[in-house]
Design an enzyme around this catalytic site. Structure first.
Site, PDB file in Angstrom:
ATOM      1  N   ASP A  55       0.855  -1.186   0.000  1.00  0.00           N
ATOM      2  CA  ASP A  55       0.000   0.000   0.000  1.00  0.00           C
ATOM      3  C   ASP A  55       0.889   1.234   0.000  1.00  0.00           C
ATOM      4  O   ASP A  55       1.994   1.212   0.548  1.00  0.00           O
ATOM      5  CB  ASP A  55      -0.924   0.025   1.211  1.00  0.00           C
ATOM      6  CG  ASP A  55      -2.056   1.011   1.007  1.00  0.00           C
ATOM      7  OD1 ASP A  55      -3.013   0.667   0.286  1.00  0.00           O
ATOM      8  OD2 ASP A  55      -1.969   2.131   1.538  1.00  0.00           O
ATOM      9  N   GLN A  56       0.388   2.278  -0.621  1.00  0.00           N
ATOM     10  CA  GLN A  56       1.119   3.536  -0.683  1.00  0.00           C
ATOM     11  C   GLN A  56       0.222   4.666  -0.212  1.00  0.00           C
ATOM     12  O   GLN A  56      -0.941   4.761  -0.610  1.00  0.00           O
ATOM     13  CB  GLN A  56       1.572   3.818  -2.114  1.00  0.00           C
ATOM     14  CG  GLN A  56       2.383   5.100  -2.244  1.00  0.00           C
ATOM     15  CD  GLN A  56       2.816   5.327  -3.669  1.00  0.00           C
ATOM     16  OE1 GLN A  56       2.004   5.731  -4.495  1.00  0.00           O
ATOM     17  NE2 GLN A  56       4.076   5.036  -3.957  1.00  0.00           N
TER      18      GLN A  56
END
Length: 191
Positions: free
Chosen positions: A69-70
């Site tokens: 995830d970013q």
């Protein structure tokens, strides 16, 4: 050979993982990405990467599962995927002329065991005009990218500088860290 699963629907992560020449399947981890109260952008990215790796392995305890995830971090405020032109416009207008951090977390799980790491990329955004932002948004349509930053395309023209020790992290999957985590489970792309 052990099954490898990418718990993501992101075409960017799929393309990046394919660079390692390892066969893999993809699954939608179906994880709620809503931030928890008081959660920092770094904590959010880390929690979601782990949740995706765990969710992607449900029913496949022997598989090695990658979750990532970013979250874009502007002064401690999380900036996720805008989802629309108006939201992307607001994000880029807030970012212009500023330095922000993109926290890209990756987690790899096999059964109950999970290892994780985070690559943080520092980005300096140019002080661009509203007309330049509109042109960028019309051409790139980065509505599915954290912070509306599609740097693998025209979004790179918005930037003054990028600082990172894992060059693929800004696109969505830090491959140097991913390789290290895969080796933890005995899976080496070069073996």
């Amino acid at each position: 050979m052990t099954a490898l699963i990418l718990a993501s629907t992101s075409p960017y992560r799929r393309e990046l993982l394919a660079r390692l020449h390892l066969p893999f399947d993809t699954v939608d981890p179906l994880v709620d990405e809503t931030p928890l109260p008081g959660e920092t952008p770094l904590q959010l990215a880390t929690r979601l990467a782990a949740a995706k790796a765990r969710a992607g392995g449900l029913g496949r305890p022997d598989a090695i599962v990658i979750g990532s995830d970013q979250v874009a971090d502007l002064g401690g405020a999380a900036m996720g995927k805008p989802g629309s032109h108006a939201a992307a416009l607001a994000q880029v207008q807030r970012m212009r002329g500023k330095t922000l951090h993109f926290h890209t977390a990756v987690a790899v799980a096999r059964g109950p065991e999970l290892v994780a790491d985070v690559a943080t990329v520092t980005v300096r955004v140019r002080d661009v005009s509203d007309a330049a932002i509109e042109r960028y948004l019309r051409l790139d349509q980065p509505y599915d990218c954290a912070g509306s930053a599609k740097v693998e395309s025209l979004g790179i023209a918005l930037l003054e500088a990028v600082e990172s020790d894992d060059p693929t992290a800004l696109i969505g999957l830090p491959l140097i860290r991913t390789c290290a985590l895969l080796r933890h489970f005995g899976l080496d792309p070069l073996a």
